[in-house]
Write a protein that holds these residues in place. Sequence first.
Motif, short mmCIF file in Angstrom:
data_model
loop_
_atom_site.label_atom_id
_atom_site.label_comp_id
_atom_site.label_asym_id
_atom_site.label_seq_id
_atom_site.Cartn_x
_atom_site.Cartn_y
_atom_site.Cartn_z
N GLY A 31 0.80 -1.21 0.00
CA GLY A 31 0.00 0.00 0.00
C GLY A 31 0.83 1.26 0.00
N LYS A 34 3.92 3.18 -4.86
CA LYS A 34 3.19 3.89 -5.92
C LYS A 34 2.96 2.95 -7.07
CE LYS A 34 3.19 8.29 -8.32
NZ LYS A 34 3.94 9.52 -8.56
N LEU A 35 1.68 2.67 -7.34
CA LEU A 35 1.34 1.76 -8.42
C LEU A 35 1.64 2.41 -9.76
CD1 LEU A 35 -2.07 0.60 -7.00
CD2 LEU A 35 0.07 -0.67 -6.97
N ARG A 106 -3.29 10.38 -13.14
CA ARG A 106 -3.12 9.63 -11.90
C ARG A 106 -3.33 10.54 -10.69
NH1 ARG A 106 1.65 5.56 -12.47
NH2 ARG A 106 1.93 6.07 -10.29
N ASP A 108 -2.63 9.91 -6.68
CA ASP A 108 -2.10 8.97 -5.70
C ASP A 108 -1.94 9.67 -4.36
OD1 ASP A 108 -0.78 7.08 -4.22
OD2 ASP A 108 0.52 6.45 -5.85
N ASN A 110 -1.94 7.94 -1.43
CA ASN A 110 -1.80 6.72 -0.64
C ASN A 110 -0.89 6.97 0.55
OD1 ASN A 110 -2.52 4.03 -0.40
ND2 ASN A 110 -0.66 3.32 -1.37
N LEU A 140 -5.52 6.21 -12.88
CA LEU A 140 -5.16 5.63 -11.59
C LEU A 140 -5.75 6.45 -10.47
CD1 LEU A 140 -1.76 4.26 -10.36
CD2 LEU A 140 -2.89 6.05 -9.06
N SER A 142 -5.56 6.18 -6.29
CA SER A 142 -4.95 5.46 -5.18
C SER A 142 -5.13 6.26 -3.90
CB SER A 142 -3.45 5.23 -5.46
OG SER A 142 -2.86 4.52 -4.40
N GLY A 144 -5.30 4.53 -0.75
CA GLY A 144 -5.17 3.49 0.25
C GLY A 144 -4.57 3.97 1.56
N VAL A 164 -6.28 1.45 -12.76
CA VAL A 164 -5.93 1.06 -11.39
C VAL A 164 -6.85 1.76 -10.41
CG1 VAL A 164 -4.15 1.07 -9.60
CG2 VAL A 164 -3.50 0.73 -11.99
N SER A 166 -7.17 1.66 -6.44
CA SER A 166 -6.52 1.16 -5.24
C SER A 166 -6.99 1.96 -4.03
CB SER A 166 -4.99 1.29 -5.39
OG SER A 166 -4.33 0.89 -4.20
N TYR A 191 -7.54 -3.08 -6.08
CA TYR A 191 -7.18 -3.32 -4.68
C TYR A 191 -8.25 -2.67 -3.81
CZ TYR A 191 -2.29 -4.58 -5.84
OH TYR A 191 -1.16 -5.18 -6.32
#
Length: 322
Positions: A31, A34-35, A106, A108, A110, A140, A142, A144, A164, A166, A191
């Motif tokens: 988690g 970084k995807l 994206r 992110d 997270n 993306l 994210s 999480g 993605v 997540s 995810y």
Amino acid sequence: MNKLLLLTAGFAAVLGMLESGILRIFRRWVGSIKLSCDMLAALQLWSPTLATVSFAINHTDHLAILAIKSSIIHDPQNVLDSWNTSFHFCQWQGVTCGRRHRRVTRLDLNLEALLRRDTSFLWKLHFSQNFIGPMYNLQLISFGFNHLYGTIPQFLLNLTSLKVLSIPNNSISGSLPKDIGLELPNLKILYIWGNKFTGSIPFSFFNCSNLLELELSDNRFTGKINIDLRRMPNLQVVGLGPNSLGSSEPDEMNFIDSMVNCSKLEIIYLGTNQLTGVLPNSIGNLSSQLIALSFSRNFIYGTLPSGIGNLVKLERLLIDSN
């Protein structure tokens, strides 16, 4: 403190971690990573008229993520300090844009930056619909390892470029939209483990033919596993436990037959559910790449199919407590 890194670890890193407690530690590590996903390239807009439209679209993305920032009530790691006028929004931490079209692809966050925030704040992603259109290029999301609660916003199904999604280790609840697989056909990684999702797993996932990882573990899903995985030739990870999956129907274990076409499967985790029945002989025809297989803590009985010896790369077989 979590750091953003590029995902470079292979699936083999999960070996030895499939027991519930250790797996949870592994997931916390995943988690914090970084995807990565492929970026779509857009055509360059050259004419003055189209350039004006391009600028307007770019500006609406800017407004959309500013709206997200205004919704975040706690940022202990000061992640959003870079979200200011000193930098173009494509340079803000956690934001990635396409190289040519400069549209957000994206998001992110997270980083445990969102404290006790209802998921309705995700509607801010749709803020730009009031101008040119929603952020269709977003690939993306994210969020999480935060403290999000609430349900999945319906608008997410409009982000058809999403590859993605997540959102692990939050407190998001409710059922998954039944058409999620039809509306998000380009999903590669899902995810959502470590939440409070309920209901059955949507059959529509059969339409996600590009899916690589399906991680629905540590939720409260119930009912029969009714996913047809035959159209997912690139699937590598299936994580469906712990949950409360099971129906006690005679064909309960038939979903394993649909995994035979998934020739790249490496990990199948179905432990800690309520699956009842005998393991089918088709288990011996699963991917020759399989390294970890778990059916522990269910209600499986009968003999172990001899064909399981065909899984020559199998290193972890967990069938305890049945």
